[in-house]
Structures are given as C-alpha cells and as structure tokens.
Write an enzyme that holds these catalytic residues in place. Structure first.
Site, short mmCIF file in Angstrom:
data_model
loop_
_atom_site.label_atom_id
_atom_site.label_comp_id
_atom_site.label_asym_id
_atom_site.label_seq_id
_atom_site.Cartn_x
_atom_site.Cartn_y
_atom_site.Cartn_z
N CYS A 359 0.84 -1.20 0.00
CA CYS A 359 0.00 0.00 0.00
C CYS A 359 0.87 1.24 0.00
O CYS A 359 1.79 1.37 0.81
CB CYS A 359 -0.92 -0.01 1.20
SG CYS A 359 -2.10 -1.38 1.13
N THR A 360 0.59 2.14 -0.91
CA THR A 360 1.37 3.35 -1.07
C THR A 360 0.45 4.49 -1.49
O THR A 360 -0.72 4.28 -1.78
CB THR A 360 2.45 3.17 -2.17
OG1 THR A 360 1.79 2.75 -3.37
CG2 THR A 360 3.47 2.13 -1.81
#
Length: 550
Positions: A359-360
């Site tokens: 997740c970014t």
C-alpha cells in the site's frame, strides 16, 4: 465533473492525488506562488494525514523532479532502511510454511518482519520531502505544511475507502492499544459515510509533529522529540530502531539521465521498481521490432520475465555501478527476444508464492513554468507495522518486509540497507513536446500498471484512457486478467499460464491505483486518475480546484 478537470489550460499548474483534500492542499500551494515541488510536498504531507494507512511520516518517499526542458531529472530518495543493528539472521524463518510478504519469501515466525516492532525500519519520507523542498521550493516550509497541520488538528471525515481499510486490518490493529485508540475507538472501526457523515479522524499529536517539522525542518524530526519517542516505543517493544538510526538518516539526491524507450525518454530512480518498468517496456519495444503482437500473451511473458530478473539480480547496494542496470538496455531486451524466438527460455518461471498488494500513495504535480514532479511514498503494508507511536500518532512502517529473511540472498537483511521497493515514480518526455508524470500504488502491481499505461500513452492514447484501459498482471506462471479482456484467457492458458480472470472493484487491488498528468504539443495539462478509487485533481486557476470522489 471529471471532464471539466481534464480540459486543462496552457500555462496552468495541476496536482493529482489519491484524495481530494490532499489535492486541494497542493492546488492552494500553487495558487500562492509555489513551485511544483512545493505543491507536491504540501500534497504529500496532507496525504499522510488523510490516508495514514498508506503513507506518512513513518514511511519512505521517492521524488522525481524535472525542470522545464532539462536533459536530466533529479531524484530525491528517502527509502526505508534497515536499522544498524539489523542482521541477516534476525528472523526465525519457517521454510516449510507458505511464502508471505511482498515478494513471497518464506514466512517468519509470528510474521515478525511484517507486523510489530521488529518489522520497523528507519523512515525516510520526512528527509526526502524536506530535502526536495530545500532544493526546489519557493515558499516557506511552514506555509507548505499548513494544510496538513489543519487536516490533522481539525480532523477530517473518514471516507468509505479508509473505513474499508480499517475494517480489513482491525484484527491486527486491535493488538496494539495505541493503534486501536486511533482507528478503533471504543473497539469499533471508524465508520465511513452511510446515512450521514463518516466518523471524524482527529490527530492532534500528529499535528504537533508536523508543526515541529514546519519550524525546524527534517532535523526537528530526526533529532528531536519525535525521534526519541519513536525509538523508545520501538525498542521497548522489542524492535531494533534507535535514536542513532534516526539521527544519522539522510535522503539522497541524484541527477539521472533518461532511459530511451522507442520515441520516449523515461526519468526515474532505477533502484526502485523503475528498473523493471523500463525492462518491460524495452522488451515490448524489441517485440514490436520483430513483428510480435503486443497483446496480453506478450505482456504476460514480458512481466513474468521482468519480475524473475528483478528477484534474481536487483539490489539496492550503493557501493558502485549496479550490474543489474543492463536490464534496462535495448541490448538485453534483444537478447531475451532472440531467445524466445529461437525456443530458448520459452516457458514461464515457477511462481514465487503468494503476493501482498502493498500500500502506497502516489501523487503528481506540475506548475505554470513547466516543472514536473512524480512522487510516491509508503509505509509499505496497509498500516505498515500496524503500530502507531502513541506520543506522536505516527503510523510506523513495516519496511523490513522488503528484505529476504533468509541469509545469503540477493536481498537479505543488511544493516543500513535500503529495501527493494516496487515504487515507480516516473517522468516521461516524447516527440512534439509530449510530457507526462506518472506513478501508482499497489505493491508489485505498480510495476505492471505503470509499464502498460506508458505503452498505451506512447501509442497515442490520452493518459486517462491509458489508465482506464484493461491491464494484466503476471508473475511466474500466473496471470491476473481483467474481466474486460476475458477473451484472452484461452490464449494465455495455451501459453502455459494459470489465469485468474478478475474484476477490479472499489476496494480490490488487482491492478494498482495510478494517477498522473500529461500533455502533448501545445495542449494544456490533463490528469489521469483511477476513477474507481478516491482521487483528487487540483488546479490553482480554478475557484473550485478539487475534484470530488467520482
């Protein structure tokens, strides 16, 4: 509403972000006379407040900055690094257990490299953002951080996307009292909007840290109260991160020349996922030259090869020229294609094990002078280590998941080493004044998404159409195929791939979550976003610069 924003205007700036409130922060910075870097930094700090489960002060960040007409770009990198006390034997590896983590490496007892204090690496986001601002910013740092401070102190509404993320990780978040207090008040996840507004997320401790950074820059974070609090919390819980690790952290800055890919020039930090994006694109270019159809079968083979090469060769070592840089050359692409056409290496490699999405947060910014910025930041896994530092309210990363937990491997744990990140922030130039800034969130799926979007944009699609088109993701002998392209499943199966036909939904992560900005010739800048997820498009010349969730 999306069509209104896409028109753009010559000479105007623009910001795309994964949340409209963050895009508004960037647009207000441009309106105040800030540069594209000012806008990107303002947006990045705001993103860390409104989606702290994706990125923030406790993670890493990578920027690509190109000044108008420049033959080179500047990368500013703040990767998550292993603490100085980290070592290759620090985890109890369970070789018989199914693979786990971002790269499918063997599991570790208790998921200690993914959850909790032993998963926390040295965060680099603040160092990278402050260094980029010092080099390219026009406005005072305090003014740039003001929107993020307000969002943290006054609070903001939990949207449906955040509520979904919190619900998905509630079982792990509840194991850490400091995390549960923020995201599970009263033992229940923060609620998104339903018949009324979503629950407010108010972060006064985080606001105070942001104020300290606004007044004292990166030093206030790495050598001040926040560093002491983070180090104390992690070490008392059994982790290795120390005040010395934080005090010694420095972001890196480098001028980079472009990688030539057909008519395009690609700028980005090659020690990230960008090396694999470039390799995939060069393989597709080589296939075009040999008359091969650039359809799903070719993309599956190309992506499978790029990931295989990545895990076999790519490191983040900083002690000299990287031998794996050859992967991003036409000569290497030609050798691979010649081998395929002659029947050598024609079968896809075995899969590397289960994959986590990762997740970014990605954002893009341009200003009226033509400076372009591509910026990706992350706490790595969703909610990082799941550990919130109680005094500062910072979500701490699980950056040790980047490393192979087995000793003696290409990406084994090493003290002070940067993790092997899949982030792929890029800037592109092409014939006739074409320019674009692009990136995505979604772990290894970032690489496949960015490569395919670039290929479509190279062929003449506008950026929004290139982002919205069906994609594939392939690793080893497995392919994830967009349901809109389901007709290609039989051909992929005949080529030896195991095919999963999937449909991207608002809360799924099959194909990453991209955004960017592009223009061709004398046309104005136009955004491209993932319209199925929250997003924002901000423009300084518009009375209503932010674009609501579609």
């Amino acid at each position: 509403m999306p069509g209104r924003a896409e028109r753009g205007r010559p000479g105007g700036g623009m910001v795309t972000a994964p949340d409209p409130r963050a895009a508004r922060a960037g647009a207000s910075t441009l309106r105040a006379g800030g540069s594209a870097v000012d806008a990107a930094v303002a947006t990045a700090f705001a993103v860390g407040v409104v989606e702290p489960y994706m990125s923030g002060l406790g993670g890493g960040a990578w920027l690509v900055v190109r000044e108008p007409g420049a033959p080179v770009a500047t990368t500013v990198s703040g990767p998550i690094r292993a603490p100085r006390l980290a070592h290759p034997e620090m985890y109890d590896v369970l070789p018989s257990a199914p693979g786990t983590g971002l790269y499918g490496w063997p599991a570790v007892r208790g998921d200690a490299n993914i959850v909790g204090p032993l998963s926390v690496g040295v965060p680099g986001a603040v160092a990278a953002l402050c260094r980029a601002h010092a080099r390219f910013g026009r406005l005072p740092l305090g003014q740039v951080l003001a929107p993020a401070i307000e969002l943290a102190e006054a609070g903001h509404e939990t949207n449906w996307f955040a509520s979904s993320a919190i619900c998905g990780e509630a079982r792990l978040l509840r194991d850490f009292p400091s995390s549960a207090r923020v995201f599970l008040p009263g033992g229940l996840p923060l609620r998104g909007p339903s018949q009324g507004p979503g629950d407010p997320l108010i972060q006064p401790r985080l606001a105070e840290v942001l104020r300290e950074i606004a007044a004292g820059g990166a030093d206030a974070f790495y050598r001040g109260r926040a560093a002491r609090a983070i180090a104390t919390t992690v070490t008392e819980a059994g982790g290795l991160l120390s005040e010395r690790d934080l005090a010694g952290y420095a972001a890196t800055e480098e001028e980079v020349s472009p990688v030539a890919i057909g008519p395009l020039r690609l700028f980005g930090p090659l020690s990230t996922g960008v090396i694999s994006v470039a390799e995939a694109l060069l393989l597709v270019e080589a296939a075009r030259e040999r008359g091969l159809d650039p359809g799903p079968r070719l993309w599956a083979r190309v992506l499978s090869r790029a990931f295989e090469d990545r895990l076999r060769e790519v490191t983040t070592a900083e002690d000299g020229p990287a031998p794996w840089a050859r992967l991003a050359t036409p000569e290497y692409a030609g050798q691979v294609l010649d081998g395929w056409l002659s029947g050598r290496n024609s079968s896809p490699a075995a899969p590397g094990g289960p994959r986590r999405a990762g997740c970014t947060s990605h954002l893009s910014a341009v200003d009226g002078d033509g400076m372009t910025v591509s910026l990706t930041q992350t706490v790595l896994d969703l909610f990082g280590s799941r550990l919130v530092e109680p005094e500062t309210g910072i979500v701490l990363n699980d950056g040790m998941m980047y490393f192979d937990p087995r000793p003696g491997r290409v990406a084994s744990v090493a003290p002070g080493a940067a993790g092997l990140s899949a982030v792929s922030p890029v800037i592109l130039t092409g014939p006739g004044g074409a320019e674009a800034t692009l990136g995505a969130s979604g772990g290894r799926r970032i690489i496949s998404a960015v490569a395919q979007i670039i290929a479509r944009w190279r062929d003449g699609a506008d950026l929004q159409d290139a982002i919205s088109a069906p994609r594939v993701h392939a690793e080893g002998d497995r392919v994830w195929l967009d349901r809109r392209d389901a007709g290609a499943a039989a051909d992929l199966t005949a080529a030896g791939f195991g095919v999963a036909v999937v449909s991207e939904e608002p809360t799924t992560w099959h194909f990453a979550r991209p955004n960017g900005i592009a223009r061709r010739g004398g046309a104005g800048w136009a955004p491209g976003v993932d319209r199925m997820k929250p997003y924002g498009v901000g423009m300084p010349f518009d009375d209503r610069p932010d674009l609501p969730v579609d």
